[in-house]
Design a protein around this motif. Structure first.
Motif, mmCIF file in Angstrom:
data_model
loop_
_atom_site.group_PDB
_atom_site.id
_atom_site.type_symbol
_atom_site.label_atom_id
_atom_site.label_comp_id
_atom_site.label_asym_id
_atom_site.label_seq_id
_atom_site.Cartn_x
_atom_site.Cartn_y
_atom_site.Cartn_z
ATOM 1 N N TYR A 29 -44.740 55.714 61.784
ATOM 2 C CA TYR A 29 -43.848 56.478 60.897
ATOM 3 C C TYR A 29 -42.418 56.007 61.109
ATOM 4 N N PHE A 30 -41.788 55.537 60.045
ATOM 5 C CA PHE A 30 -40.382 55.158 60.109
ATOM 6 C C PHE A 30 -39.526 56.405 59.906
ATOM 7 N N ASP A 31 -38.687 56.687 60.883
ATOM 8 C CA ASP A 31 -37.814 57.855 60.850
ATOM 9 C C ASP A 31 -36.370 57.370 60.745
ATOM 10 N N HIS A 32 -35.707 57.733 59.657
ATOM 11 C CA HIS A 32 -34.330 57.262 59.454
ATOM 12 C C HIS A 32 -33.371 57.726 60.553
ATOM 13 N N GLN A 33 -33.759 58.731 61.324
ATOM 14 C CA GLN A 33 -32.892 59.233 62.387
ATOM 15 C C GLN A 33 -33.124 58.512 63.716
ATOM 16 N N ASP A 34 -34.126 57.640 63.771
ATOM 17 C CA ASP A 34 -34.449 56.967 65.027
ATOM 18 C C ASP A 34 -34.664 55.478 64.794
ATOM 19 N N TYR A 94 -57.610 50.070 60.245
ATOM 20 C CA TYR A 94 -56.752 50.734 59.263
ATOM 21 C C TYR A 94 -55.327 50.751 59.804
ATOM 22 N N LEU A 95 -54.396 50.206 59.030
ATOM 23 C CA LEU A 95 -52.976 50.251 59.370
ATOM 24 C C LEU A 95 -52.291 51.174 58.375
ATOM 25 N N ILE A 96 -51.686 52.233 58.867
ATOM 26 C CA ILE A 96 -50.957 53.161 58.013
ATOM 27 C C ILE A 96 -49.486 53.066 58.389
ATOM 28 N N ILE A 97 -48.690 52.647 57.426
ATOM 29 C CA ILE A 97 -47.247 52.523 57.617
ATOM 30 C C ILE A 97 -46.608 53.577 56.731
ATOM 31 N N ASP A 98 -46.039 54.581 57.346
ATOM 32 C CA ASP A 98 -45.519 55.741 56.632
ATOM 33 C C ASP A 98 -43.998 55.671 56.537
ATOM 34 N N ALA A 99 -43.485 55.964 55.358
ATOM 35 C CA ALA A 99 -42.038 56.023 55.094
ATOM 36 C C ALA A 99 -41.376 54.659 55.301
ATOM 37 N N LEU A 100 -41.994 53.614 54.786
ATOM 38 C CA LEU A 100 -41.449 52.266 54.925
ATOM 39 C C LEU A 100 -40.031 52.166 54.375
ATOM 40 N N ASP A 101 -39.715 52.966 53.382
ATOM 41 C CA ASP A 101 -38.363 52.953 52.821
ATOM 42 C C ASP A 101 -37.313 53.367 53.845
ATOM 43 N N GLU A 102 -37.709 54.029 54.915
ATOM 44 C CA GLU A 102 -36.769 54.446 55.958
ATOM 45 C C GLU A 102 -36.484 53.333 56.963
ATOM 46 N N CYS A 103 -37.260 52.255 56.906
ATOM 47 C CA CYS A 103 -37.010 51.096 57.765
ATOM 48 C C CYS A 103 -35.761 50.383 57.261
ATOM 49 N N GLU A 104 -34.917 49.937 58.171
ATOM 50 C CA GLU A 104 -33.715 49.217 57.765
ATOM 51 C C GLU A 104 -34.110 48.011 56.916
#
Length: 192
Positions: A29-34, A94-104
């Motif tokens: 999970y990509f977290d824009h705060q971390d 299975y690779l789940i990449i969540d909130a990719l838009d939050e990745c720089e």
């Protein structure tokens, strides 16, 4: 680890219907705060670690790599090589990449290139969640199956009223103001 609701439902469904031994599920999970812990190396290392936990023992190549250099971080290319090797030890991954838009933005391409190569192995099933307006993500997955999930205005409105009530807004604002606020926020949400 944080997870959003649609991804949580999908993750639960996959883990309920597959064997962790034969078909492990990895998740990031990509977290824009971390953002400090979400570079390409850290993400691939996290996925590798999750796969290693699903194995009954440590592969010899990983053990040898650690014995050769005891530093905690491998270079990106070595991490990708180990990840590719470990993925090959399973029938399906299975690779789940969540909130990719939050990745720089600068890291997205550097992360997606090895992941894209990994999916060419044939036994990798990739699920990526992202907001729809991120052009480089759209370009990267152009031609791939996609599903757009949007909140309905009624759902957004119910959520806003619930959160505002929970926050005690009625102590400081009248119903007319609250209704106008909810209306403006619902219109501005645009299905998000």
């Amino acid at each position: 680890m944080q997870i959003n609701i649609p991804s949580s439902i999908i993750l639960d469904n996959i883990t309920d219907t597959t064997s962790a031994q034969d078909s492990p599920v990895t998740y990031f999970y990509f977290d824009h705060q971390d953002r400090s812990t979400q570079g390409p190396l850290q993400v691939l290392s996290s996925l590798l670690g999750q796969l290693l936990e699903a194995l009954p023992g440590m592969p010899q190549s990983v053990t040898e790599r650690y014995e050769k250099d005891t530093s905690k971080e491998f270079p990106l290319h070595e991490t990708e090589k180990l990840l590719t090797e470990v993925v090959g030890m399973f029938g399906c991954v299975y690779l789940i990449i969540d909130a990719l838009d939050e990745c720089e933005t600068t890291n997205r391409g550097r992360f997606l290139e090895p992941v894209t190569r990994l999916t060419k192995a044939g036994n990798v099933r990739l699920l990526v969640t992202s907001r729809p307006h991120i052009q480089d993500v759209n370009d990267r997955f152009e031609g791939q199956p996609s599903l757009r999930i949007e909140a309905q205005a009624d759902d957004v409105r119910k959520y806003l009223y619930q959160e505002l009530d929970h926050g005690g807004i009625r102590d400081i604002a009248d119903d007319s103001f609250i209704d106008r606020l909810v209306q403006r926020l619902t219109e501005g949400a645009g299905g998000m």
